[in-house]
Design an enzyme around this catalytic site. Structure first.
Site, PDB file in Angstrom:
ATOM      1  CB  ALA A   4      31.504  62.289 -28.514  1.00  0.00           C
ATOM      2  CD  GLU A  25      23.414  44.648 -25.381  1.00  0.00           C
ATOM      3  OE1 GLU A  25      23.300  45.681 -26.042  1.00  0.00           O
ATOM      4  OE2 GLU A  25      24.490  44.033 -25.275  1.00  0.00           O
ATOM      5  CE  LYS A  46      25.931  39.648 -28.961  1.00  0.00           C
ATOM      6  NZ  LYS A  46      26.000  39.236 -27.552  1.00  0.00           N
ATOM      7  CD  GLU A  96      35.484  39.695 -35.447  1.00  0.00           C
ATOM      8  OE1 GLU A  96      35.961  39.502 -36.564  1.00  0.00           O
ATOM      9  OE2 GLU A  96      34.674  38.899 -34.912  1.00  0.00           O
ATOM     10  N   GLY A 125      32.112  42.268 -22.029  1.00  0.00           N
ATOM     11  CA  GLY A 125      33.044  42.907 -21.101  1.00  0.00           C
ATOM     12  C   GLY A 125      33.948  43.895 -21.814  1.00  0.00           C
ATOM     13  CG  ASP A 175      22.775  40.764 -27.273  1.00  0.00           C
ATOM     14  OD1 ASP A 175      23.149  41.806 -27.831  1.00  0.00           O
ATOM     15  OD2 ASP A 175      23.564  39.851 -26.941  1.00  0.00           O
ATOM     16  N   GLY A 234      31.555  39.120 -28.536  1.00  0.00           N
ATOM     17  CA  GLY A 234      32.582  39.881 -27.808  1.00  0.00           C
ATOM     18  C   GLY A 234      33.961  39.760 -28.414  1.00  0.00           C
ATOM     19  CE  LYS A 280      25.022  43.475 -28.751  1.00  0.00           C
ATOM     20  NZ  LYS A 280      26.097  43.412 -27.803  1.00  0.00           N
ATOM     21  CB  VAL A 298      28.895  38.470 -33.611  1.00  0.00           C
ATOM     22  CG1 VAL A 298      28.417  37.038 -33.353  1.00  0.00           C
ATOM     23  CG2 VAL A 298      27.915  39.189 -34.527  1.00  0.00           C
TER      24      VAL A 298
HETATM   25  P1  NDP Z   1      27.628  51.748 -22.094  1.00  0.00           P
HETATM   26  O1  NDP Z   1      26.271  52.195 -21.681  1.00  0.00           O
HETATM   27  O2  NDP Z   1      28.549  51.271 -21.059  1.00  0.00           O
HETATM   28  O3  NDP Z   1      28.350  52.938 -22.894  1.00  0.00           O
HETATM   29  C1  NDP Z   1      27.676  53.776 -23.794  1.00  0.00           C
HETATM   30  C2  NDP Z   1      28.154  55.190 -23.537  1.00  0.00           C
HETATM   31  O4  NDP Z   1      27.606  56.046 -24.527  1.00  0.00           O
HETATM   32  C3  NDP Z   1      27.689  55.721 -22.188  1.00  0.00           C
HETATM   33  O5  NDP Z   1      28.763  56.366 -21.545  1.00  0.00           O
HETATM   34  C4  NDP Z   1      26.602  56.705 -22.577  1.00  0.00           C
HETATM   35  O6  NDP Z   1      26.440  57.750 -21.645  1.00  0.00           O
HETATM   36  C5  NDP Z   1      27.118  57.221 -23.873  1.00  0.00           C
HETATM   37  N1  NDP Z   1      26.104  57.847 -24.710  1.00  0.00           N
HETATM   38  C6  NDP Z   1      24.787  57.525 -24.819  1.00  0.00           C
HETATM   39  N2  NDP Z   1      24.193  58.343 -25.708  1.00  0.00           N
HETATM   40  C7  NDP Z   1      25.135  59.203 -26.159  1.00  0.00           C
HETATM   41  C8  NDP Z   1      25.135  60.270 -27.081  1.00  0.00           C
HETATM   42  N3  NDP Z   1      24.030  60.636 -27.736  1.00  0.00           N
HETATM   43  N4  NDP Z   1      26.295  60.928 -27.298  1.00  0.00           N
HETATM   44  C9  NDP Z   1      27.417  60.583 -26.643  1.00  0.00           C
HETATM   45  N5  NDP Z   1      27.474  59.564 -25.749  1.00  0.00           N
HETATM   46  C10 NDP Z   1      26.342  58.882 -25.513  1.00  0.00           C
HETATM   47  O7  NDP Z   1      27.423  50.655 -23.220  1.00  0.00           O
HETATM   48  P2  NDP Z   1      28.428  49.492 -23.639  1.00  0.00           P
HETATM   49  O8  NDP Z   1      29.787  50.022 -23.730  1.00  0.00           O
HETATM   50  O9  NDP Z   1      28.153  48.302 -22.818  1.00  0.00           O
HETATM   51  O10 NDP Z   1      27.868  49.148 -25.094  1.00  0.00           O
HETATM   52  C11 NDP Z   1      28.160  49.944 -26.210  1.00  0.00           C
HETATM   53  C12 NDP Z   1      27.791  49.175 -27.469  1.00  0.00           C
HETATM   54  O11 NDP Z   1      28.576  47.990 -27.527  1.00  0.00           O
HETATM   55  C13 NDP Z   1      26.340  48.706 -27.531  1.00  0.00           C
HETATM   56  O12 NDP Z   1      25.919  48.722 -28.876  1.00  0.00           O
HETATM   57  C14 NDP Z   1      26.415  47.255 -27.038  1.00  0.00           C
HETATM   58  O13 NDP Z   1      25.364  46.461 -27.531  1.00  0.00           O
HETATM   59  C15 NDP Z   1      27.729  46.846 -27.631  1.00  0.00           C
HETATM   60  N6  NDP Z   1      28.410  45.731 -26.988  1.00  0.00           N
HETATM   61  C16 NDP Z   1      28.563  45.729 -25.622  1.00  0.00           C
HETATM   62  C17 NDP Z   1      29.292  44.716 -25.028  1.00  0.00           C
HETATM   63  C18 NDP Z   1      29.516  44.677 -23.560  1.00  0.00           C
HETATM   64  O14 NDP Z   1      30.128  43.715 -23.080  1.00  0.00           O
HETATM   65  N7  NDP Z   1      29.068  45.652 -22.802  1.00  0.00           N
HETATM   66  C19 NDP Z   1      29.904  43.652 -25.829  1.00  0.00           C
HETATM   67  C20 NDP Z   1      29.671  43.749 -27.252  1.00  0.00           C
HETATM   68  C21 NDP Z   1      28.959  44.766 -27.781  1.00  0.00           C
HETATM   69  P3  NDP Z   1      25.313  57.581 -20.499  1.00  0.00           P
HETATM   70  O15 NDP Z   1      25.697  56.378 -19.706  1.00  0.00           O
HETATM   71  O16 NDP Z   1      25.404  58.861 -19.754  1.00  0.00           O
HETATM   72  O17 NDP Z   1      24.013  57.379 -21.228  1.00  0.00           O
HETATM   73  N1  HSE Z   2      24.891  41.975 -23.591  1.00  0.00           N
HETATM   74  C1  HSE Z   2      25.758  41.245 -24.442  1.00  0.00           C
HETATM   75  C2  HSE Z   2      26.008  39.881 -23.857  1.00  0.00           C
HETATM   76  C3  HSE Z   2      27.051  41.987 -24.627  1.00  0.00           C
HETATM   77  O1  HSE Z   2      25.720  39.675 -22.674  1.00  0.00           O
HETATM   78  O2  HSE Z   2      26.465  38.996 -24.572  1.00  0.00           O
HETATM   79  C4  HSE Z   2      27.974  41.344 -25.632  1.00  0.00           C
HETATM   80  O3  HSE Z   2      27.461  41.444 -26.918  1.00  0.00           O
END
Ligand code: NDP
Ligand code: HSE
Length: 444
Positions: free
Chosen positions: A43, A192, A207, A131, A304, A203, A136, A107, A134
């Protein structure tokens, strides 16, 4: 062997990395898990991107209605990779209510609403695995919760935000401006959704809150965390710190002390000779000190797509292995059994003990240094090192110029440092505010 069915909510950076790694290594992962782990529903609000990532993979339902995945009786595990507290919280609680296991990298959600979420999961007998939340790709949750289970944890200190470490390292090495480097970190998928969470230390605080809870057996206590980010950090402090043999890093720290637990995030000087001081770019590193094992260090990519996907899949394998086990025999969410958590208080920052880096601009005339030294002595603070740098030069005939005095102190209590700084700032010869940074020796 019957596959376990996964529903993926959010296929952005981490969701995309998870999907790609699971597809690439499916066979090897199934050999470890004992059965295939198959994503059967995805989704995302952005259907076009979801279709692009899923590509030609067979049997994957793609929808923009995440709750339809949460409610799908064919789904065994819901993976929440949307982020934030709003919709993500509703989706996670509904998945739990539906009796599904949850894997999340969120987190923020767990640091703020973890007590409610873990209680709901406990009641339903399902797992909430985190996992990826915190550091990555570093398996730090597993290390603290299971690998170090024999130990009384004394403290944890870590570089646990990849974006800010990337910014600090790149600015130092290339001299490029803050905004440009932040834009790079965003383009690389490290930051973020709201990058002020990275820059202002929020952030990292999410963590360290989770690490603190699993290290010390407390509920999550995010609202008690002391949080400072890197936005106020000046280039000259990074330079002066280097001259004194230190690197400035944004650290998350939690420590067992006489009055309770320290829980704090702030930039800190770390001796350049420590391994952790040399952790650069998006890399994270976490030092954990246990009474039996001593100091242990965990290092790897902190953000990443695929590094974080690696941690998400580790949780999927754990859940697959354990989902038929009696819930009583699983590893507790916060390492300690839910009925054994203790409300150990977080000590106020005024009680925290640390060494300090102080930078003050003063009028460059006799007696100024003596006044500063006297104030420090009055507050029982002793000086470890000092350098003086000429600053703005006045016009000829206007009297002395100004100088920057940089002091390193021995360990003192924060309230003493604050009192001394207030008096130094009152001196007629002090120009502007005193810059104060904490110094962590991280000696094991
Ligand atoms: P992204 O913004 O890249 O991905 C989130 C996705 O969810 C987007 O495609 C977004 O769409 C979609 N989305 C938002 N709202 C909804 C909804 N209601 N229903 C369905 N889809 C939805 O985020 P990340 O992948 O970077 O991060 C995801 C999670 O992982 C966060 O909690 C982040 O803190 C955590 N995290 C991220 C890391 C990183 O390196 N990026 C590392 C560790 C943890 P749209 O863009 O159109 O809003
Ligand atoms: N925004 C976070 C960072 C993603 O830069 O560490 C990984 O949790």
């Amino acid at each position: 062997m019957k596959p376990i069915h996964v529903g993926l909510l959010g296929i952005g950076t981490v969701g995309g990395g998870t999907f790609a790694v699971l597809a690439r290594n499916a066979e090897e992962i199934a050999r470890r898990a004992g059965r295939p782990i198959v994503i059967t529903a995805v989704a995302d609000k952005n259907l076009e991107r979801a279709r692009e990532v899923v590509g030609t993979a067979a049997g994957v339902r793609i929808t923009d209605d995440a709750m339809s995945v949460v409610d799908d009786p064919a789904i065994d595990i819901v993976v929440e990779l949307i982020g934030g507290y709003g919709f993500a919280k509703d989706a996670v609680l509904r998945a739990i209510a539906n009796g599904k296991h949850v894997v999340t990298a969120n987190k923020a959600l767990l640091a703020v609403h973890g007590n409610e979420i873990f209680a709901a999961a406990q009641q339903k007998g399902v797992m909430v695995a985190f996992e990826a939340a915190v550091a990555g790709g570093i398996p730090i949750i597993k290390a603290v919760r299971e690998g170090l289970t024999a130990n009384r944890i004394e403290w944890i200190a870590g570089i646990i935000n990849g974006t800010t470490n990337y910014i600090l390292s790149t600015m130092r090495d290339s001299g490029r401006p803050f905004a440009d480097v932040l834009a790079d970190a965003q383009a690389l998928g490290y930051a973020e959704a709201d990058p002020t969470w990275d820059i202002e230390g929020v952030d990292a605080a999410h963590k360290i809150t989770l690490l603190s809870a699993i290290a010390f057996g407390t509920p999550v206590q995010f609202e008690q965390a002391h949080i400072e980010g890197i936005s106020q950090l000046a280039a000259e402090d990074i330079r002066y710190a280097e001259e004194l043999g230190y690197r400035i890093k944004l650290l998350g720290i939690t420590k067992r002390v006489a009055g309770g637990i320290e829980l704090r995030v702030h930039p800190a000087l770390v001796p350049a000779k420590r391994l952790i001081a040399n952790v650069e770019g998006v890399m994270n590193a976490v030092l954990v000190k246990g009474d039996a094992v001593g100091a242990t260090l965990y290092y790897g990519r902190g953000a990443g797509a695929e590094p974080t996907g690696s941690a998400v899949i580790a949780d999927l394998v754990d859940v697959t292995r354990l989902h038929t086990a009696d819930p009583e025999h699983r590893v507790p969410h916060l390492a300690f059994r839910a009925d054994q958590l203790e409300n150990t208080p977080v000590v106020p920052m005024s009680e925290v003990e640390s060494a300090y880096y102080l930078r003050l601009r003063v009028q460059d005339k006799p007696g100024v240094l003596a006044d500063v030294a006297r104030i420090l002595a009055d507050n029982a603070i002793s000086i470890e090192a000092m350098i003086q740098k000429n600053a703005a030069q006045k016009e000829p005939g206007e009297g002395g110029g100004e100088a920057d005095i940089i002091l390193l102190t021995h360990i003192t209590r924060e309230q003493h440092a604050d009192a001394a700084i207030a008096r130094i700032e009152e001196l007629a010869t002090t120009v502007g505010r005193v810059t104060r940074l904490r110094l962590e020796s991280l000696a094991s």
